[in-house]
Design an enzyme around this catalytic site. Sequence first.
Site: not given
Length: 514
Positions: A58, A85-86, A173, A175, A227-233, A370
Amino acid sequence: MTDEVTPTVLVVDFGAQYAQLIARRVREAHVYSEIVPHTITAAEVADRAPAAIILSGGPKSVNVEGAPRLDPAIYDLGVPVLGICYGAQLVALQLGGEVAGTGKGEYGRTRLEVTNPGVLLHEYPPATHDVWMSHFDSIVAAPDGFTVTARTADVPAAAFEDADRRLFAVQFHPEVHHTPQGQAILERFLYEGAGCSPSWTMRSIIDQSVEAIRAQIGDEKVICGLSGGVDSAVAAALVHKAVGAQLTCVFVDTGLMRKDEGDQVVETFRRHQGIELVHVRAADRFFERLAGVVDPEEKRKTIGELFIRVFEEAAGGLSDARFLVQGTLYPDVIESGTPDAAKIKSHHNVGGLPEDMDFELVEPLRALFKDEVREVGRELGLPDEIVWRQPFPGPGLGVRIIGEVTPERVAILQHADAVVRDEIKAAGLEREIWQAFAVLPDIRSVGVMGDERTYAYPIIVRAVTSEDAMTADWARLPYDVLERISSRVINEVRGVNRVAYDITSKPPGTIEWE
Ligand code: XMP
């Protein structure tokens, strides 16, 4: 996906840009993780019975007034904790150690000396290795009962743990990629410190998701706008796997898609996935409505409103549907700050679907990042062109045409855009570039082709690198790629006599032109 049987690691967000990254790394270790606010109480944690808790970094100093704290009763729940860290400073401070402003912070690559390997560092016998630091205060003393396992030149207690109580803390860190052993250290915490097993795999994500969708939808009907996009597909493919023919997809072809994209959507979903698909060919209606519209805001509004109208008409024909699929992703959920408010994300869609549409939402990607959505898509057999599709604005080419949107101008842009993407792909640059496309401005200029004087449009090529579209840099495309794009566009696309390359970063520019 968040049903009780999935062991969950809670990442407590103390306001660092790293919380999402931590959650993703935990998932890369095949353990499901979710981000929670630092105001979470011990009772809430107990209720969720997590497999472990990770406290993020943080921006504040733990010693300033008002610095966020963890409900101290959480340490007594018997749930394994890793402070980063924090988060490490909080563990020190709240359990009786000491954190001081020594006047010497550490930033960037730092040598860590492992003094006593313990659980987290036991693969690293007394030795030094590089870790990434970013802190000003220093943990000068670990709390009673803890063993200090590592130090740096400036931090006497850079890592410490109480293996019996399963409490761990690292000032660095793990990560970030700049800590080469970071992922291994996180995994030691998850597998050995907290006893998690790496069971959250693509298969289990899909299986659980399918189960949850079935439980929600039952034998009702469901629709999904593609929509043709990856998410809706991917959302559609998942729902189809779960409830098969109960799903009908609606694809509104606005005429503002990229070249051949409409056909590709139909081909993929109807033929390959065998999904019931209503294909609404609405290009004429869009062009009619867009005639004479040049103001960018008005253009967006026109496209958005007509899209809703057309979608509603199509959905109206499916009046027995009770559910609507929405491709909301986990970052949308975190950013909205209200994980439980299932809202349609208006600005991410074409103008947004109206909130008064009488549907219950199905959001099968709500828990996914994603890259995980892409993996699910691949596992479900969606083609690379869809899984790796670049972000594309909802209003489509309508926001890449300056001035009036006409069928002729869309055709010019589609053709030029196809050349740009083709050459980027041929050069093997597709995945390292966030977006690459063509823009059609509303100016023309004089040129000469053969013996003829021309008066034609330029095409502007835009290619950017980015992590999340919030900021972006113009891509340093090799000159020979730019040259091929330029000569092909000019030779192949009638009505174009120049190609310009946009070298503006974001900010101050935006990615799109409109
Ligand atoms: P800008 O142009 O604001 O774009 O830098 C940032 C990202 O958002 C995409 N974008 C949109 N996506 N509907 C969308 O779904 C829209 O209206 C829209 N406008 C911009 C853009 O492609 C970029 O990835």
